[in-house]
Write a protein that holds these residues in place. Structure first.
Motif, short mmCIF file in Angstrom:
data_model
loop_
_atom_site.label_atom_id
_atom_site.label_comp_id
_atom_site.label_asym_id
_atom_site.label_seq_id
_atom_site.Cartn_x
_atom_site.Cartn_y
_atom_site.Cartn_z
N MET A 113 0.82 -1.23 -0.04
CA MET A 113 0.23 -0.19 -0.06
C MET A 113 0.76 1.34 0.00
O MET A 113 0.37 2.20 -0.71
CB MET A 113 -0.89 -0.12 1.23
CG MET A 113 -2.04 -1.02 1.14
SD MET A 113 -3.28 -0.80 2.14
CE MET A 113 -2.43 -0.92 3.83
N LEU A 114 1.87 1.27 0.72
CA LEU A 114 2.83 2.45 0.89
C LEU A 114 3.46 2.66 -0.54
O LEU A 114 4.08 3.76 -0.67
CB LEU A 114 3.63 2.42 2.04
CG LEU A 114 2.86 3.03 3.31
CD1 LEU A 114 3.06 2.48 4.53
CD2 LEU A 114 2.90 4.49 3.12
N GLY A 115 3.98 1.47 -1.11
CA GLY A 115 4.75 1.64 -2.08
C GLY A 115 3.82 2.27 -3.26
O GLY A 115 4.39 3.10 -4.07
N LEU A 116 2.66 2.08 -3.19
CA LEU A 116 1.72 2.70 -4.19
C LEU A 116 1.52 4.25 -3.86
O LEU A 116 1.78 5.15 -4.76
CB LEU A 116 0.06 1.83 -4.15
CG LEU A 116 -1.19 2.67 -4.40
CD1 LEU A 116 -1.06 3.21 -5.79
CD2 LEU A 116 -2.14 1.88 -3.99
N LEU A 117 1.41 4.27 -2.67
CA LEU A 117 1.24 5.87 -2.10
C LEU A 117 2.36 6.54 -2.52
O LEU A 117 2.38 7.82 -2.81
CB LEU A 117 0.90 6.09 -0.49
CG LEU A 117 -0.45 5.28 -0.40
CD1 LEU A 117 -0.96 5.60 1.09
CD2 LEU A 117 -1.56 6.14 -1.24
N GLY A 118 3.86 6.15 -2.66
CA GLY A 118 4.77 6.77 -2.79
C GLY A 118 4.72 7.12 -4.45
O GLY A 118 5.24 8.09 -4.70
N ASN A 119 4.10 6.30 -5.11
CA ASN A 119 4.22 6.48 -6.61
C ASN A 119 3.03 7.78 -6.72
O ASN A 119 3.27 8.76 -7.73
CB ASN A 119 3.38 5.47 -7.41
CG ASN A 119 4.43 4.34 -7.63
OD1 ASN A 119 5.56 4.49 -7.41
ND2 ASN A 119 4.03 3.29 -7.76
N VAL A 120 1.86 7.63 -6.14
CA VAL A 120 0.98 8.93 -5.83
C VAL A 120 1.76 10.09 -5.50
O VAL A 120 1.38 11.27 -6.28
CB VAL A 120 -0.32 8.70 -5.17
CG1 VAL A 120 -1.28 9.74 -5.07
CG2 VAL A 120 -0.91 7.52 -5.55
#
Length: 752
Positions: A595-602
């Motif tokens: 989930m945090l990997g994804l939010l890093g992209n956002v």
């Protein structure tokens, strides 16, 4: 007449044919009035090319779902002065009465119509146009070709309900077909008088009457001097039939096999019948007696049978009547009989169920016209591939691919064939397979997924088979299609757990390590929405399983440097789901990392960062700085998200709580707590988002996070990341930063 799957490179002729068929307007044709294809007036093509164009066209319509058929295709061949046809093979619903009508002026030598159920008695009349040249004709499975539509007399009310009635044509015969030598009437409709139909033919060489019930076959003796091949598959035999067959002394190929599951069957094969064949049919080179029950013992005593090396010499035959053969048979069909398990069988090629060779021979012999037998043979191959090792892998694969292509609409073959493919493509056979063959496997697997979206067995087998390939590389050539089919599976309301799990895994693998334009295209297909729906469902069930984790992982991959997909994630309430998952599954480390990997992209997308600027989100990210989940990964990614937010400066900090300075302090503390030599659970394709945090003085902590990230990656994985750092211009950026007054001393040390 089946086109076998091949492993050798395509010929130039095939490549050109394929190209022309896919681009008819750009090559051979122009469009008249925007709808009718017309051949350019300066084009003249010999039969070698025209035959190939027609036969390949039929193949493409049948096996390539992307290929669009043309209403007026057959009219291109209406004038023999510009296009010549000689030998054509047409199949199934692809061909209609008007198509044959369009080519009626051609001097056809060979016309195979297989399972063309749309043809009616109109086409019988068209056949007469070819009567003076036709040598070989097949009407196999053309179940309506002897029916014509009759309009009832006075049209009453029922005209609207049933405007036409189907009437059997009884007056058609092969009168005038003076050159016809080879004829297949397999599965001919009941009620047609075969004897009357055939009587005008002077000298038949080959006749196939598969699936036709005839009590009297005495008329066959009129060709006893010419008939070399006779197929009576699934005909109910009697003593009379046997006596007639024994008179056809020129026969080289005789097939009286049957499907032992099809119906109750009185006739039993005896030693005497086989003796009769051996004595009378002295030219016999091929005999098929598959599916028969042997009434009395046709075999020699078992002590004698087991002795010596396996031999195909007739004198040593374990089947007693065949000791009278002059030479071994080229082919002997013994599929689903007890005889195939004997030691000494006097034939070069045997179809049976005893071993791999016999099973492959059966698939090869029966695929085109006997799918009911083929599916059972493929089932046996499946067992061989699963339990033992296939020694003829290439041949096995080619046969299964051919069967799947040929019988796209036969569910049994699709189920057994796709299951066999799973075992035939697994890693132990990998080295023996060419790119071309593996691509053919992918094509038939995707065809199966497309045609059988409701069938759990086909879907599961197909998805499992795709897992045997290197993803995304080997699926790149069908990238759009495979993604559409997988999303389709995941969007179905009622779902099979195991298929869902495999499909999500495949989706995740497909968006990992691919170009951004691929990710954008898949995003537009509804990928983000589909994954969020799956997460929503799992959350409602309070389940955190592989599907949940893979779905977040897939979102992490598809948002990597793809702002459009990041925006979709936010628009479809992705952040709400993130918070709910965090609350529901506080201990799931893998989930938190994804989930945090994804939010890093956002957070890397400047225009979207204001949406992350809420007290709730910032508090959550700050608290995750202290997380020890998955080593440093969760803490590292939370710090990455905050580093990008800090990079926008104090004026972008639009919240009272928590204070910006307080969060900065927690970020410094987190970074200092990480082990600089940590091995990582992350994969960077580009350093660009990290490098943009170096040349700035607005947020020293963001600068420090970026430097720490680079230092860790190049020192732990130098072979992979040193070249990337150099290639993306990181060295001058680090040198400049070392000279900056605003940078912290420890950041400069690390940069140096």
């Amino acid at each position: 007449s089946l086109k076998m799957a091949s492993d050798s490179p395509e010929s130039l002729m095939t490549l050109c044919t394929d190209y022309c068929l896919r681009n008819l307007e750009g090559t051979l044709c122009y469009l008249l009035d925007n709808e009718t294809l017309r051949l350019h007036p300066d084009i003249f093509l010999p039969s070698e090319i025209c035959d190939k164009l027609v036969n390949e066209y039929v193949e493409l319509v049948k096996t390539d779902s992307i290929f669009e058929p043309h209403e007026s295709f057959f009219t291109l061949f209406s004038d023999p002065r510009s296009t010549r046809l000689a030998r054509i093979h047409l199949r199934e619903h692809i061909v209609q009465d008007q198509d044959l009508e369009a080519i009626r002026k051609q001097d056809l030598i060979e016309l195979y119509l297989t399972n063309c159920e749309k043809l009616t008695a109109k086409s019988l009349q068209t056949l007469v146009s070819f009567s003076h040249t036709l040598i070989s004709l097949s009407l196999f499975g053309c179940s309506n070709i002897f029916y014509e539509e009759e309009n009832p007399g006075g049209c009453e009310d029922d005209c609207l309900v049933n405007p036409t009635r189907q009437v059997l044509v009884k007056d058609f015969t092969f009168e005038g077909f003076s050159r016809l030598r080879i004829l297949n009437l397999g599965r001919l409709i009941e009620g047609v008088n075969v004897e009357t139909l055939l009587r005008p033919l002077a000298s038949l060489a080959a006749l196939d009457l598969s699936g036709i019930q005839l009590n009297d076959v005495g008329f066959l003796t009129q060709w006893k001097d010419s008939l070399v091949s006779l197929v009576l598959y699934n005909m109910d035999l009697s003593e009379e039939h046997i006596q007639v067959i024994a008179q056809l002394r020129k026969l080289r190929h005789l097939d009286i096999s049957r499907d032992h599951l099809s119906s109750y069957y009185k006739f039993k094969l005896t030693r005497r019948v086989l003796n009769l064949f051996v004595e009378n049919l002295v030219n016999l080179t091929s005999l098929d007696i598959s599916g028969h029950t042997m009434l009395e013992n046709c075999t020699i005593p078992s002590m004698e049978e087991k002795m010596g090396q396996t031999s195909i010499e007739p004198a040593k035959s374990s089947i007693a009547p065949f000791r009278g053969l002059k030479r071994p048979l080229q082919f002997l069909g013994l599929f689903e009989t007890s005889l195939c398990r004997l030691t000494h069988i006097p034939a070069y090629k045997v179809s049976g169920d005893k071993n791999e060779e016999q099973v492959l021979n059966a698939i090869e012999a029966y695929t085109e016209h006997r799918p009911e037998i083929t599916s059972r043979a493929i089932n046996l191959l499946f067992d061989i591939a699963r339990i033992e090792r296939c020694s003829q892998l290439l041949r096995a694969l080619q046969l299964v691919i051919t069967a799947l292509k040929c019988h796209k609409d036969d569910k049994n073959i699709q189920v057994t064939g796709s299951a066999a493919l799973f075992y035939l493509t697994n890693s132990e056979y990998r080295m023996e397979q060419s790119v071309k063959l593996r691509r053919q496997v992918i094509q038939v697997v995707l065809n199966g997924m497309e045609s059988y979206q409701e069938d759990t067995f086909v879907q599961r087998n197909c998805c499992l088979t795709l897992c045997n390939f290197s993803i995304p590389e080997e699926l790149e050539f069908q990238y759009r299609r495979v993604n559409e089919l997988l999303l389709n599976i995941l969007n179905q309301s009622r779902q099979d757990e195991s298929i869902q799990r495999i499909a999500v895994h495949l989706c995740n693998a497909l968006v990992c390590q691919v170009d951004n334009d691929h990710k954008e295209a898949v995003g537009k297909m509804g990928f983000v929405m589909t994954m969020l729906k799956l997460i929503q469902k799992k959350l409602a069930d309070k389940t955190c399983d592989q599907v949940m984790e893979f779905s977040w992982s897939a979102l992490w991959n598809i948002t990597d440097e793809t702002p459009d997909n990041c925006e979709m994630f936010l628009n479809y309430s992705g952040m709400k789901l993130f918070l709910e998952c965090l609350k529901e599954f506080p201990e799931k480390q893998e989930l938190h990392r994804n989930m945090l990997g994804l939010l890093g992209n956002v957070a890397e997308v400047k225009e979207l960062r204001p949406q992350l600027m809420t007290s709730q989100f910032i508090s959550v990210f700050s608290n995750l700085l202290e997380s020890k989940a998955d080593g440093i990964e969760v803490s590292y990614n939370a710090c990455g998200v905050l580093s990008h937010i800090m990079f926008d400066g104090p004026e972008a900090w639009g919240i009272c709580e928590p204070h910006r300075e307080e969060v900065v302090k927690r970020m410094w503390a987190a970074i200092q707590s990480w082990d600089i030599n940590s091995r990582r659970n992350i994969n960077y394709r580009s350093f660009e988002p990290i490098l943009r945090l170096l040349p700035q003085g607005i947020s020293p902590v963001s600068q420090h996070w970026a430097t720490w990230a680079l230092y860790n990656l190049v020192s732990v994985y130098p072979d992979k990341y040193c070249p990337l750092l150099i290639k993306e211009g990181g060295i001058p950026l680090l040198k400049d930063m070392i000279k900056m007054a605003s940078a912290r001393q420890e950041t400069k040390e690390m940069a140096r």
